[in-house]
Design a protein around this motif. Structure first.
Motif, mmCIF file in Angstrom:
data_model
loop_
_atom_site.group_PDB
_atom_site.id
_atom_site.type_symbol
_atom_site.label_atom_id
_atom_site.label_comp_id
_atom_site.label_asym_id
_atom_site.label_seq_id
_atom_site.Cartn_x
_atom_site.Cartn_y
_atom_site.Cartn_z
ATOM 1 N N LEU A 180 1.297 -3.242 -2.744
ATOM 2 C CA LEU A 180 1.070 -1.540 -3.306
ATOM 3 C C LEU A 180 -0.196 -1.390 -3.282
ATOM 4 C CD1 LEU A 180 1.684 0.835 -4.613
ATOM 5 C CD2 LEU A 180 1.468 -0.773 -7.006
ATOM 6 N N TRP A 181 -1.572 -2.703 -3.276
ATOM 7 C CA TRP A 181 -2.433 -2.010 -2.960
ATOM 8 C C TRP A 181 -3.115 -1.786 -1.803
ATOM 9 C CZ3 TRP A 181 -5.806 -4.426 0.739
ATOM 10 C CH2 TRP A 181 -7.681 -4.486 0.190
ATOM 11 N N VAL A 236 -4.473 -5.084 -10.298
ATOM 12 C CA VAL A 236 -4.054 -4.238 -11.008
ATOM 13 C C VAL A 236 -5.379 -3.103 -11.313
ATOM 14 C CG1 VAL A 236 -2.849 -3.203 -13.143
ATOM 15 C CG2 VAL A 236 -1.637 -4.878 -11.663
ATOM 16 N N PHE A 237 -6.017 -3.951 -11.268
ATOM 17 C CA PHE A 237 -7.014 -3.569 -11.568
ATOM 18 C C PHE A 237 -7.803 -2.865 -10.627
ATOM 19 C CE2 PHE A 237 -11.783 -4.370 -11.469
ATOM 20 C CZ PHE A 237 -12.340 -3.510 -11.964
ATOM 21 N N ALA A 238 -7.519 -3.631 -9.579
ATOM 22 C CA ALA A 238 -8.177 -3.182 -7.967
ATOM 23 C C ALA A 238 -7.613 -1.947 -7.869
ATOM 24 C CB ALA A 238 -8.012 -4.203 -6.741
ATOM 25 N N ILE A 239 -6.083 -1.935 -7.878
ATOM 26 C CA ILE A 239 -5.662 -0.604 -7.284
ATOM 27 C C ILE A 239 -5.727 1.113 -7.995
ATOM 28 C CG2 ILE A 239 -3.184 0.638 -7.906
ATOM 29 C CD1 ILE A 239 -2.619 -2.925 -7.128
ATOM 30 N N VAL A 268 -2.057 -5.174 7.030
ATOM 31 C CA VAL A 268 -1.915 -6.602 7.007
ATOM 32 C C VAL A 268 -1.353 -6.592 4.924
ATOM 33 C CG1 VAL A 268 -2.386 -8.593 6.135
ATOM 34 C CG2 VAL A 268 -3.207 -7.551 8.644
ATOM 35 N N ALA A 269 -2.437 -6.187 4.258
ATOM 36 C CA ALA A 269 -1.603 -7.152 3.000
ATOM 37 C C ALA A 269 -0.835 -5.999 2.501
ATOM 38 C CB ALA A 269 -2.590 -5.652 1.941
ATOM 39 N N TRP A 270 0.388 -5.065 2.922
ATOM 40 C CA TRP A 270 1.365 -4.493 2.685
ATOM 41 C C TRP A 270 2.235 -5.260 3.188
ATOM 42 C CZ3 TRP A 270 5.644 -3.001 5.521
ATOM 43 C CH2 TRP A 270 6.856 -1.990 5.362
ATOM 44 N N PHE A 271 1.955 -5.646 4.599
ATOM 45 C CA PHE A 271 3.105 -6.329 5.664
ATOM 46 C C PHE A 271 3.485 -8.203 4.453
ATOM 47 C CE2 PHE A 271 3.418 -10.081 8.226
ATOM 48 C CZ PHE A 271 4.631 -10.191 8.862
ATOM 49 N N ALA A 272 2.248 -8.709 4.715
ATOM 50 C CA ALA A 272 2.075 -9.367 3.619
ATOM 51 C C ALA A 272 2.601 -9.660 2.575
ATOM 52 C CB ALA A 272 0.830 -10.224 3.560
ATOM 53 N N GLY A 273 2.284 -8.914 0.787
ATOM 54 C CA GLY A 273 3.494 -8.786 0.576
ATOM 55 C C GLY A 273 4.519 -8.683 0.233
ATOM 56 N N LEU A 285 -0.011 -0.637 0.215
ATOM 57 C CA LEU A 285 -0.767 1.108 0.470
ATOM 58 C C LEU A 285 -0.520 2.153 -0.516
ATOM 59 C CD1 LEU A 285 2.798 2.075 1.865
ATOM 60 C CD2 LEU A 285 2.837 2.048 -0.832
ATOM 61 N N ILE A 286 -1.555 1.588 -1.251
ATOM 62 C CA ILE A 286 -2.347 2.608 -1.879
ATOM 63 C C ILE A 286 -3.489 2.993 -0.585
ATOM 64 C CG2 ILE A 286 -4.328 3.186 -4.250
ATOM 65 C CD1 ILE A 286 -1.329 3.677 -4.008
ATOM 66 N N GLY A 287 -3.781 2.379 0.040
ATOM 67 C CA GLY A 287 -5.272 1.780 1.023
ATOM 68 C C GLY A 287 -5.035 3.012 2.426
ATOM 69 N N LEU A 288 -3.805 2.492 2.689
ATOM 70 C CA LEU A 288 -3.112 3.754 3.588
ATOM 71 C C LEU A 288 -3.130 4.943 3.520
ATOM 72 C CD1 LEU A 288 -0.266 1.453 5.132
ATOM 73 C CD2 LEU A 288 -2.161 1.439 5.990
ATOM 74 N N ALA A 289 -2.580 5.199 1.899
ATOM 75 C CA ALA A 289 -2.400 6.852 1.300
ATOM 76 C C ALA A 289 -3.477 7.290 1.616
ATOM 77 C CB ALA A 289 -1.407 6.947 -0.246
ATOM 78 N N GLN A 290 -4.685 6.689 0.918
ATOM 79 C CA GLN A 290 -5.845 7.394 0.820
ATOM 80 C C GLN A 290 -6.967 7.363 1.845
ATOM 81 O OE1 GLN A 290 -7.543 4.458 -1.605
ATOM 82 N NE2 GLN A 290 -7.458 6.002 -3.385
#
Length: 502
Positions: A144-145, A97-100, A172-177, A147-152
């Motif tokens: 979510l982390w 959450v901090f990273a997001i 990969v983060a969105w897929f794995a999570g 997904l935010i990267g993809l949006a940015q």
């Protein structure tokens, strides 16, 4: 700076906030006894692998969490040992959450979002449970982390997989999570809907503002990843559907009907920093009631600051889809329970952190001091209030006082499982000395034959509990109790001596 590489200070704050979350979840970790769901966890991880998997599917659960927990546990785990993985998962989710928050609005936003997540009473409560909710939070946070990267950076997200500058880490983060969450708990299914809605918004933005090739590239990557997610998780859901004879919604018959009070309990416990009762559909007293409106205002400011930005749409969907979906379903089949809303708090707290960062710079020292103090005041009831029924004390008492030939009558259908699991290990099994039954007619018949009866009034999980007066009235055939013992707020044991001979 937002989006810049991480400095030593960023890593320091991530570690400190994660340690704070871990400490909050480890304080009195084994103090509260198991409630019904945790007893089921304890029983299931003691099964052999094949039986564990079959039992999980038959009860509409994924087996993966229980297999993981069994691999981590000693042969005879206690309360604290069985809950420790959840505390660790909860602390790790605070770091994500901090990273997001940092990715969206800078370090201060990340700190405030992680602080709320670390000290939110309901998050701490489920970080102290031997259930899969804390791990689900971590997996959805990772997704979510990404997904935010993809949006940015949608342009990089649209590039081919073989391109060196493709945003593969976000995918990969969105897929794995997402896959991990779906294969862990059915509660993650709305996340698939919310995240795909966000991916649709990103694709539509590319289609309007960029050359068609980029929109096609993003759609190609999205569909490939989506197909892989579905291929890996659908077999589990088919197995659950088959094992439950396609009656998956029957398991929610215990959920209270939709009401204004229910809405307040769900919103207050998940978003407004109020500790929740575990087996009562209610809220504990607030230590600092002013915190609730403050968090709502900060979330609103966060949404306002991110207006027009793709990250704002992603966070808005991640926050709103789950409660709105459960609310819509609850109009037909009640399903609005706080723990089913748990992962939507991730986006809510990130938005609140963004709102805190949107306030004037001169206010930040005040916020950085006042917010933790208010959070700690609201968290305090979690440690001092009896939140779970004391079936451990009940089992210990009955194991000590019950004699061969006694009868133990229980009005909760799950009480036998609670008593057998939570009785002291130094005592012989309770069932070897006394008959434990939920049949009142059998208890009365044995009493007339000279058996002493112990009647236990209490509940093991969320649901209605019969009043003590009503319970005593039902036992009128046994006469007046010789002794009445209250064991905490939820359980009362009545002793009925056998009738006089003749």
């Amino acid at each position: 700076m937002v989006g810049a590489s991480w400095s030593r200070g960023d890593w320091t704050w991530l570690v400190l906030l994660s340690l704070l979350a871990l400490a909050a979840r480890c304080i009195r970790l084994g103090h509260q006894p198991f409630w019904l769901d945790e007893v089921f966890t304890y029983q299931r991880i003691r099964l052999d692998t094949a039986t564990l998997i079959a039992d999980s599917f038959a009860n509409r659960h994924m087996p993966n969490y229980f297999l993981l927990l069994r691999s981590l546990m000693p042969a005879q785990p206690d309360f604290a040992a069985l809950r420790l993985p959840s505390a660790l998962f909860g602390a790790l989710s605070v770091g994500v959450v901090f990273a997001i928050g940092r990715r969206v609005a800078g370090r201060f936003a990340g700190c405030m979002a992680a602080l709320l997540m670390a000290l939110a009473p309901t998050q701490v409560q489920y970080g102290q449970e031997a259930r899969s909710y804390a791990l689900l939070l971590l997996l959805v946070a990772i997704a979510l982390w990404g997904l935010i990267g993809l949006a940015q950076q949608p342009v990089r997200a649209a590039l081919g997989w073989r391109r060196p500058d493709n945003l593969w880490l976000g995918w990969v983060a969105w897929f794995a999570g997402t896959l991990g969450a779906l294969d862990l708990l059915g509660d993650a299914m709305p996340w698939l809907l919310a995240s795909n809605g966000a991916l649709f918004c990103i694709w539509r933005h590319l289609r309007v503002t960029h050359p068609p090739a980029l929109a096609h590239g993003f759609l190609r990557n999205w569909l490939w990843i989506q197909a892989l997610v579905l291929a890996c998780c659908l077999p589990f859901y088919v197995a659950i559907c088959v094992a439950s004879n396609a009656r998956m919604l029957d398991v929610f018959d215990w959920v209270p009907a939709l009401s204004w009070r229910g809405l307040w309990v769900a919103a207050g416990s998940i978003y407004l920093m109020r500790p929740a009762e575990v087996v009562q559909f209610g809220l504990m007293p607030a230590g600092a009631a002013v915190l609730s409106p403050c968090v709502v205002v900060l979330c609103g400011l966060g949404l306002f600051r991110l207006r027009g930005r793709m990250e704002g749409r992603v966070l808005g969907l991640a926050f709103a889809v789950l409660p709105l979906l459960l609310l819509a379903v609850s109009l037909v089949k009640p399903m609005l329970v706080p723990r089913y809303l748990l992962w939507s708090a991730l986006a809510f707290f990130v938005l609140a952190g963004v709102g805190a960062a949107a306030l004037p710079q001169r206010w930040r020292p005040i916020i950085a001091v006042a917010l933790p103090l208010l959070c700690l005041l609201n968290l305090w009831p979690v440690y001092r209030v009896e939140a779970k029924p004391r079936w451990d004390r009940t089992a210990a008492m009955l194991a000590t006082v019950a004699r061969p030939g006694d009868t133990i009558y229980v009005d909760d259908p799950n009480a036998p499982a609670m008593l057998s699991t939570l009785q002291p290990r130094s005592q012989p099994p309770l069932a070897s000395k006394a008959l434990v039954t939920g049949r009142l007619d059998l208890a009365v018949a044995r009493w007339r034959q000279g058996s002493r009866v112990w009647a236990v009034n209490g509940r093991s999980a969320l649901g209605q509990r019969e009043s003590l007066a009503g319970f005593e009235a039902k036992l009128a055939a046994l006469g007046h109790p010789q002794q009445t013992t209250a064991l905490g707020r939820e359980i009362t044991v009545l002793e009925f001596a056998p009738p006089p001979a003749g």
